[in-house]
Design an enzyme around this catalytic site. Structure first.
Site, PDB file in Angstrom:
ATOM      1  N   ASP A 138       0.966  -1.317   0.144  1.00 48.14           N
ATOM      2  CA  ASP A 138       0.048   0.005   0.003  1.00 48.14           C
ATOM      3  C   ASP A 138       0.808   1.206   0.052  1.00 48.14           C
ATOM      4  O   ASP A 138       2.018   1.318   0.522  1.00 48.14           O
ATOM      5  CB  ASP A 138      -0.917  -0.034   1.242  1.00 48.14           C
ATOM      6  CG  ASP A 138      -0.241   0.068   2.435  1.00 48.14           C
ATOM      7  OD1 ASP A 138       0.501  -0.654   2.580  1.00 48.14           O
ATOM      8  OD2 ASP A 138      -0.567   0.552   3.640  1.00 48.14           O
ATOM      9  N   GLU A 139       0.157   2.126  -0.638  1.00 48.23           N
ATOM     10  CA  GLU A 139       0.808   3.623  -0.384  1.00 48.23           C
ATOM     11  C   GLU A 139       2.118   3.955  -1.001  1.00 48.23           C
ATOM     12  O   GLU A 139       3.109   4.517  -0.416  1.00 48.23           O
ATOM     13  CB  GLU A 139       0.733   4.189   1.019  1.00 48.23           C
ATOM     14  CG  GLU A 139      -0.717   4.007   1.538  1.00 48.23           C
ATOM     15  CD  GLU A 139      -0.885   4.904   2.866  1.00 48.23           C
ATOM     16  OE1 GLU A 139      -2.067   5.774   3.096  1.00 48.23           O
ATOM     17  OE2 GLU A 139       0.001   4.535   4.012  1.00 48.23           O
ATOM     18  N   VAL A 140       2.451   3.366  -2.165  1.00 50.41           N
ATOM     19  CA  VAL A 140       3.756   3.959  -2.874  1.00 50.41           C
ATOM     20  C   VAL A 140       3.357   5.033  -3.649  1.00 50.41           C
ATOM     21  O   VAL A 140       2.444   5.332  -4.253  1.00 50.41           O
ATOM     22  CB  VAL A 140       4.144   2.644  -3.935  1.00 50.41           C
ATOM     23  CG1 VAL A 140       5.213   3.317  -4.868  1.00 50.41           C
ATOM     24  CG2 VAL A 140       4.466   1.414  -3.168  1.00 50.41           C
TER      25      VAL A 140
END
Length: 846
Positions: free
Chosen positions: A515-517
């Site tokens: 998640d959340e790159v």
């Protein structure tokens, strides 16, 4: 004259403003107190807030106006130039900020204070929005930090939409009926079939425990529980009553039958998990006051129960990467999960701010990555985050589970029919791993071992990409273009598999994050450009995503495991009419990857993401932020801790969650205001095929604002009870009916029954079970009407006490029974548990 020079010299050395010893300032930094004040929201008519930090010198020495920097953590970005002009505040990395005094910053004489006003780039909602973890670094000692004294939070009375007041709480509570205890279902979570009959089983220490040989371990666990309840060893007598655990063929693996008669309790199941869950039901059937102190005899009501779970995957996720939780608290959590029949512990072990699992092949991961303190280069340990301060020896910033700790946790969970899903964050949220492998690289390069040094590097040293993660890190993403990244992941997989093997516990899956790159990562990585040149299927950095998880999946499968991850792992990014959007990635669908979907933020555009993935063939675990994130604040009030970016989440949110149609009971937005239901227009509904791919539910506590065991239990409970009911109990009538009015009526009836069960049975039990749990005690509702103040409480069964003299109520204060008249000093009301522990106070005064 001979003594004049030494005397003048001594006066200079001990002058408060310049006192030093061996070039080290000796001012007692602990004598600086910090006060944070939220001054004004919507400052200058912008969606920002004016804040102030006041530094007070409580020492007998003068505090100098220069020669130092102060560091602190903040989850909110801050405008660099202080409004007062006496300091500059700069973001270092992540949530770490520096505060540098300007030339106008005064030296502080003993007792003096200085106020620094600054602008935070968001409004203040609650106490979690403030700065924390202040420490000072002298210019003469740049490598060492000194913690200040306590941070004091100044009261703030915000005026914003959605603010929850005691009057609003009263209005919410008034629909709750007080149901007599004898009318309540006495097993929790609610069984599929439950019937009470006359009489009871008299439980004494002469009880006989009989079991099929395959249930020996469950019988031993029950004996231990009964000996604790009765305060003495079980000494069975042939004339004593019997508890029998028998094999019954044909039942589902987690199903059980429980029958309590006057002389025998029978638990039947086809497997040990079913027997275990029957025992947990027996525990909740025992009267709550029996858990407070050993009993000579316990009356267990006669019942006939047939039960099985709705979902086979009932998980709870704990993040210990941000802030560490000690082993004993993890074991206590597992006891709680077992009691309420949860069967998967998702252990979030790594983060930007910490790596918490010792792996023998890569010792740097805990030597470097498990410790936080004052550093600006992260070469030996990680920087202070989330208020952890400069001392690397202090929990919760520092800490890890060694191999034996983790084996103990695995076995403890396995004995309670809980599988442990380890999470290793990749490729994002990986700063602890990256910096640990950098330290390994530096050490081996100094030893002249270049090949070994580069074996596990997680970033390209020549990468000039500029990015910022959601948490403001600029160096926290692994590089999927590097072969060494996969060396690292394979080694981690092998070490984890070896630990599970030594523990004798099955390992089915490893969760590899996803998640959340952020945008712009890898764009200027030479490794990426080289890979792109040799792999025509990689056209842009977005395509690295599929390359990365394709390779990770093969590594996981080679160990006989399946791959789990957050929803992004199974998505392909595309666009529609110029707007970015996500679709299920068809390339991975045949691989049967398990995706845990958190992002259903209302109004964010991804409300149907979980249903898209399930309809597209992915196995989905619903971990929806709107209802199942328990690090979110309970409601919108300054004194209620927790984040709120995704929702405010009281116990009604998990209880009201409808897994197969969570649009239906979504009534408020993330700020707690009435929801515009047009956001669901055009969104995918869950198909019958999609329903078959919803494998279960998961609740979660992320660790950013969880610094103590007490705060963890406050955030976890009693919300976990709402989740346990929804994960285990059958689909309720109020969720299935299409008639909106009837659905609302049925829901209110179920809601009242649930709150009575929690308040009169489960919370009194949890006051003492396994030493007791520090659940949140709600604030009483309070309203002024007809010249009197009336109060109520969310959980019938809790005692409300009050004072009329302005003092805070304690466990000996008068019990509230009828509306009260204010005598001019104000009325304070507070709810208490059976141990005399009080919750937040409601006050008649503004």
């Amino acid at each position: 004259m001979p003594y004049c020079i030494p005397l003048i010299f001594l006066m200079f050395i001990f002058s408060p403003a310049v006192a030093q010893q061996n070039n080290s300032p000796v001012f007692p930094v602990k004598d600086l107190s910090i006060q944070w004040e939220a001054v004004q929201n919507d400052y200058q008519n912008k969606p920002v807030s004016l804040n102030a930090v006041t530094i007070t010198n409580n020492s007998s020495l003068e505090f100098p106006g220069k020669g130092w920097k102060m560091y602190f953590n903040s989850a909110r970005l801050i405008t660099p130039a202080a409004v007062t002009g006496n300091a500059r505040i700069e973001l270092m990395n992540g949530d770490l900020f520096s505060l540098t005094p300007s030339d106008s910053f005064p030296a502080l004489k003993p007792g003096a204070s200085v106020r620094i006003e600054f602008v935070a780039e968001e409004p203040v909602v609650n106490i979690t929005d403030g700065p924390e973890g202040f420490y000072l670094v002298w210019d003469a000692m740049p490598g060492k930090g000194f913690s200040t004294g306590p941070v004091i939070i100044h009261p703030f009375k915000p005026n914003y939409k959605g603010l929850i007041t005691p009057a609003i709480i009263y209005d919410q509570n008034k629909i709750i009926r007080d149901i007599p205890a004898e009318q309540l279902t006495k097993i929790f979570p609610t069984p599929v079939s439950y019937q009470e009959s006359e009489g009871y089983f008299d439980l004494k220490n002469n009880v006989r425990l009989v079991s099929d040989e395959r249930f020996k371990k469950e019988k031993e666990g029950l004996a231990t529980t009964l000996e604790s309840l009765l305060g003495k060893n079980i000494i069975p007598e042939t004339s004593g009553n019997t508890i029998s655990m028998i094999f019954k063929d044909g039942l589902p693996s987690e199903a059980y039958e429980l029958e309590v008669k006057s002389n025998i309790i029978t638990i039947s199941a086809s497997g040990s998990a079913g027997i275990f869950y029957g025992i947990q039901s027996l525990k909740t059937l025992i009267p709550p006051d029996a858990w407070a102190r050993p009993q000579k005899s316990i009356h267990v009501p006669a019942v006939n129960v047939k039960d099985e779970p709705r979902f086979g995957y009932r998980a709870f996720m704990l993040d210990v990467g941000r802030n560490f939780q000690p082993k004993k608290e993890v074991l206590k959590l597992l006891d709680l999960m077992a009691l309420y029949k949860l069967n998967v512990f998702h252990f979030h072990l790594t983060e930007d701010e910490g790596w918490r699992l010792e792996l023998p092949s890569l010792p740097e991961l805990t030597e470097v990555g498990s410790n936080r303190g004052h550093t600006l280069d992260s070469k030996s340990f990680l920087p202070a985050s989330h208020g952890s301060g400069p001392d690397i020896t202090k929990v919760p910033g520092s800490g890890y589970y060694n191999r034996s700790d983790f084996i103990e946790i695995l076995r403890y969970a396995n004995d309670r029919h809980i599988s442990v899903l380890p999470e290793i964050e990749t490729p994002g949220h990986a700063r602890a791993a990256i910096k640990s492998m950098n330290a390994r690289y530096e050490r081996l390069m100094k030893e002249g071992k270049k090949e070994d040094a580069e074996r596990y590097l997680l970033y390209d040293p020549a990468d000039q990409s500029k990015y910022s993660s959601n948490q403001y890190w600029n160096d926290n993403i692994m590089d999927p273009s590097l072969p060494s990244t996969y060396n690292f992941i394979e080694t981690v997989i092998n070490d984890i598999a070896d630990i599970y093997k030594e523990a004798g516990v099955p390992l089915k899956s490893i969760h590899f994050g996803g998640d959340e790159v952020p945008e712009h990562v890898w764009e200027k990585s030479p490794a990426y450009l080289a890979l792109k040149a040799s792999h025509p299927e990689i056209q842009n950095t977005g395509d690295l995503w599929y390359y990365f998880y394709g390779r990770v999946n093969q590594l996981v499968k080679a160990k006989g495991l399946y791959l789990s991850g957050w929803e992004e792992m199974g998505l392909r990014k595309t666009s529609l009419d110029g707007n970015s959007m996500y679709l299920p990635n068809p390339d991975f669908e045949p691989e049967h990857l398990q995706t845990e979907v958190w992002n259903n933020t209302l109004g964010g555009g991804n409300e149907d993401l979980a249903y898209k993935l399930a309809n597209g063939g992915y196995k989905v675990v619903l971990t929806c932020v709107t209802n199942l994130y328990f690090d979110m604040a309970y409601y919108k009030s300054f004194d209620e801790p927790g984040y709120y970016w995704g929702a405010f989440t009281d116990i009604d949110k998990p209880f009201s969650f409808i897994p197969f149609d969570y649009f239906k009971n979504s009534t408020v937005d993330k700020d707690g205001l009435p929801l515009n239901r047009n956001i669901f227009t055009g969104k995918q509904r869950l198909t019958d095929y999609g329903k078959s791919n919803i494998v279960g539910l998961q609740s979660a506590v992320w660790g950013e604002n969880i610094k103590t065991e007490e705060r963890f239990e406050y955030m976890l409970l009693p919300r976990l009870l709402g989740f346990a009911e929804r994960a285990w109990a059958k689909d309720p009538d109020w969720a299935a009916t299409r008639d909106t009015s009837l659905s609302m009526l049925l829901y209110q009836q179920a809601w009242s029954s649930f709150l009575n069960i929690v308040g009169k049975r489960e919370l009194p039990m949890l006051d003492y079970y396994q030493g007791g749990y520090g659940y949140r005690i709600p604030k009483p509702g309070l309203i002024f009407e007809n010249g009197l103040y009336a109060a109520n409480i969310q959980f019938p069964g809790l005692v409300i006490r009050y004072t009329l003299d302005g003092k805070d109520p304690d466990a000996q204060s008068n019990i509230y029974k009828d509306p009260l008249k204010d005598n001019g000093k104000g009325i304070k009301l507070r709810a208490f548990d059976t141990r005399g522990r009080g919750g937040a106070i409601s006050n008649s005064l503004p």
